[in-house]
Scaffold this active site. Structure first.
Site, short mmCIF file in Angstrom:
data_model
loop_
_atom_site.label_atom_id
_atom_site.label_comp_id
_atom_site.label_asym_id
_atom_site.label_seq_id
_atom_site.Cartn_x
_atom_site.Cartn_y
_atom_site.Cartn_z
N SER A 6 0.84 -1.19 0.00
CA SER A 6 0.00 0.00 0.00
C SER A 6 0.87 1.24 0.00
O SER A 6 2.03 1.20 0.45
CB SER A 6 -0.90 0.02 1.24
OG SER A 6 -1.56 1.26 1.39
N TYR A 13 -1.48 -1.28 10.38
CA TYR A 13 -1.71 -1.40 8.95
C TYR A 13 -0.52 -0.92 8.14
O TYR A 13 0.05 -1.67 7.32
CB TYR A 13 -2.97 -0.62 8.55
CG TYR A 13 -3.33 -0.80 7.09
CD1 TYR A 13 -4.01 -1.94 6.68
CD2 TYR A 13 -2.97 0.14 6.13
CE1 TYR A 13 -4.33 -2.12 5.34
CE2 TYR A 13 -3.29 -0.03 4.80
CZ TYR A 13 -3.96 -1.16 4.41
OH TYR A 13 -4.27 -1.35 3.09
#
Length: 294
Positions: free
Chosen positions: A154, A168
């Protein structure tokens, strides 16, 4: 729990079709990867927690592209899942030629507000299972001198950590560094490792984390479709591009992060995180999200 015997169909033994294993294949980026791989002549091993969706996808891939699929219902929070998935995918003697590590979800809220077991399961899905599956498929790829390992990271893995969804960005940063090492170790072998770092991608991911209303207020230029991410990531892997950022806006953001002094970048991340991350009540203990990746 893992259901290692859950094959909906055995892939064709035709040697001209390679086999790709896609995790988090029931929706979002994972399902998009499956469609793009089928269009490129691959058979599929699909794994996620939602069997019904994978069976629907399997049927559509066979109808559209003649691709055969093995469906393996599994929860990657279970440490035994990667071995069971690998065994089910290769039960008929076929080898895995491509691995798309995509399964994932967001864990909103502050770190101390969820029990450790919640964080442990998150790390099993987002870090340990990625490395475990890569470790399982890599020997065969090296022996055949062909393989693709795509880890869905990401843009968050390239930016400073921010408040909320504490693990995350850290998990995505691990995937980027891990992929860089794999790429260096496999250079010249025919095996290519690539980390794709999408920004905001339209999928169920934000619905599950409770951040849909927040992120929908962001500029449309920040968004990509799952199909665009998958297509561009496969092209990047074929080019042997180790870290790939889809979209001009995302590339610009990553470049700005690299050029911004660390302290300032950390402060900006802290201030802006409320715009795109659902924090939840300080006492909330959110449940595990979907397996759509992102």
């Amino acid at each position: 729990m893992t259901d290692a015997s859950s094959a909906s169909a055995s892939p064709s033994s035709a040697p001209r079709r390679r086999l790709a294993l896609v995790t988090g294949a029931s929706a979002g980026i994972g399902a998009a990867f499956a469609r793009k791989l089928a269009a490129r002549g691959y058979d599929l091993a699909l794994t996620a927690r939602r069997r019904d969706r994978m069976e629907e996808l399997s049927a559509s891939l066979e109808k559209a592209y003649g691709a055969k699929s093995v469906v393996v219902e599994a929860d990657l929070a279970d440490p035994a899942a990667p071995d069971a998935i690998f065994e089910a995918a290769t039960a008929d003697g076929r080898a895995i030629d491509a691995l798309v590590n995509n399964a994932g979800y967001g864990q909103p809220g502050f770190f101390q507000d969820a029990p450790w077991e919640t964080h442990r399961d998150f790390l099993n899905v987002m870090v340990t299972a990625y490395a475990h599956l890569a470790h399982l498929v890599l020997p065969g790829m090296l022996a055949r001198r062909f393989g693709r390992i795509i880890n869905v990271a990401s843009l968050a893995g390239l930016a400073p950590g921010s408040q909320g969804a504490t693990l995350y960005g850290a998990s995505k940063a691990f995937l980027i560094s891990f992929t860089q090492s794999l790429s260096a170790e496999t250079k010249g072998t025919g095996v290519r490792a690539s980390a794709v770092c999408p920004g905001f991608t339209r999928s169920e991911f934000h619905d599950v984390t409770g951040s849909r209303e927040v992120v929908d207020a962001l500029p449309q230029a920040l968004w990509s479709s799952a199909a665009e991410v998958a297509e561009q990531a496969l092209d990047a892997a074929d080019r042997d591009q180790t870290v790939f950022i889809p979209g001009a806006v995302n590339k610009a953001i990553a470049g700005l992060v690299r050029l911004t002094p660390t302290g300032l970048a950390e402060e900006l991340a802290r201030r802006q995180s409320k715009r795109y991350r659902y924090m939840g009540p300080r006492s909330a203990q959110p449940s595990k999200g979907s397996d759509t990746g992102g």
